[in-house]
Design a protein around this motif. Structure first.
Motif, PDB file in Angstrom:
ATOM      1  N   THR A  38      -2.668  27.970 -30.313  1.00  0.00           N
ATOM      2  CA  THR A  38      -4.109  28.002 -30.531  1.00  0.00           C
ATOM      3  C   THR A  38      -4.433  28.273 -31.993  1.00  0.00           C
TER       4      THR A  38
ATOM      5  N   THR B  58       2.775  31.842 -20.017  1.00  0.00           N
ATOM      6  CA  THR B  58       1.718  30.883 -20.328  1.00  0.00           C
ATOM      7  C   THR B  58       0.841  31.405 -21.462  1.00  0.00           C
TER       8      THR B  58
ATOM      9  N   PHE C 148      -5.853  23.153 -21.098  1.00  0.00           N
ATOM     10  CA  PHE C 148      -4.963  23.256 -19.934  1.00  0.00           C
ATOM     11  C   PHE C 148      -4.285  24.623 -19.892  1.00  0.00           C
ATOM     12  N   PHE C 149      -3.677  25.031 -20.998  1.00  0.00           N
ATOM     13  CA  PHE C 149      -2.998  26.322 -21.024  1.00  0.00           C
ATOM     14  C   PHE C 149      -3.989  27.479 -20.892  1.00  0.00           C
TER      15      PHE C 149
ATOM     16  N   CYS D  56      -4.858  27.742 -17.285  1.00  0.00           N
ATOM     17  CA  CYS D  56      -3.734  28.297 -16.540  1.00  0.00           C
ATOM     18  C   CYS D  56      -3.642  29.813 -16.715  1.00  0.00           C
TER      19      CYS D  56
ATOM     20  N   LEU E  66       0.028  29.685 -25.049  1.00  0.00           N
ATOM     21  CA  LEU E  66      -1.346  29.493 -25.518  1.00  0.00           C
ATOM     22  C   LEU E  66      -1.569  30.144 -26.873  1.00  0.00           C
TER      23      LEU E  66
ATOM     24  N   VAL F 283       4.577  23.297 -15.308  1.00  0.00           N
ATOM     25  CA  VAL F 283       4.803  23.151 -16.750  1.00  0.00           C
ATOM     26  C   VAL F 283       5.841  24.152 -17.230  1.00  0.00           C
TER      27      VAL F 283
ATOM     28  N   GLU G  26      -5.176  18.561 -27.018  1.00  0.00           N
ATOM     29  CA  GLU G  26      -5.454  18.159 -25.644  1.00  0.00           C
ATOM     30  C   GLU G  26      -4.902  19.162 -24.642  1.00  0.00           C
ATOM     31  N   ARG G  27      -3.872  19.881 -25.011  1.00  0.00           N
ATOM     32  CA  ARG G  27      -3.228  20.831 -24.108  1.00  0.00           C
ATOM     33  C   ARG G  27      -3.842  22.224 -24.161  1.00  0.00           C
TER      34      ARG G  27
ATOM     35  N   PHE H 129      -1.518  19.728 -30.294  1.00  0.00           N
ATOM     36  CA  PHE H 129      -1.703  20.466 -29.052  1.00  0.00           C
ATOM     37  C   PHE H 129      -3.144  20.458 -28.563  1.00  0.00           C
TER      38      PHE H 129
ATOM     39  N   CYS I 177      -0.022  24.529 -13.018  1.00  0.00           N
ATOM     40  CA  CYS I 177       0.276  25.422 -14.147  1.00  0.00           C
ATOM     41  C   CYS I 177       1.746  25.831 -14.166  1.00  0.00           C
TER      42      CYS I 177
END
Length: 118
Positions: free
Chosen positions: A63, A55, A22-23, A26, A59, A115, A18-19, A16, A112
């Motif tokens: 994380t 979201t 992004f999250f 968002c 995350l 997704v 790379e994501r 995750f 956002c």
């Protein structure tokens, strides 16, 4: 944090990684949108709040503990950036600038929420 998949364990920081930003972005952008809607008495604050909550759940689930502080920084930075766009869109006296800020804010939020719908 280790997740299991059909192919074996997956490390959250590799799978995750790379994501994560992004999250985090968002969550920050949706937070700004929700608060702006509340402040201005705009509709859809409840929908935005639900999207933010979903979201944030994603995350928090992906994380790794050693990345929480960095992702909080990303969230705060994105929230400030979104708030700036919303403020310009609502209050700027130059129509071109106002429209451009509104389009940018909308486009970023659509990225956002798309997704969440997929």
């Amino acid at each position: 944090m280790c997740l299991t998949s059909v192919g074996g364990p997956l490390r959250a920081d590799g799978f995750f990684g790379e994501r994560l930003p992004f999250f985090a972005e968002c969550v920050g952008r949706l937070s700004a949108q929700m608060e702006f809607q509340w402040l201005m008495g705009l509709p859809d604050a409840d929908r935005t709040e639900a999207q933010r909550a979903a979201t944030l759940d994603i995350l928090q689930a992906i994380t790794p503990p050693d990345q929480r502080r960095a992702m909080l920084h990303v969230r705060i930075s994105a929230k400030r950036a979104q708030w700036s766009l919303l403020t310009v869109a609502q209050f700027d006296t130059e129509p071109e600038r106002s429209v451009a800020a509104e389009r940018r804010a909308t486009k970023l939020l659509q990225g956002c929420t798309a997704v969440l719908l997929s």
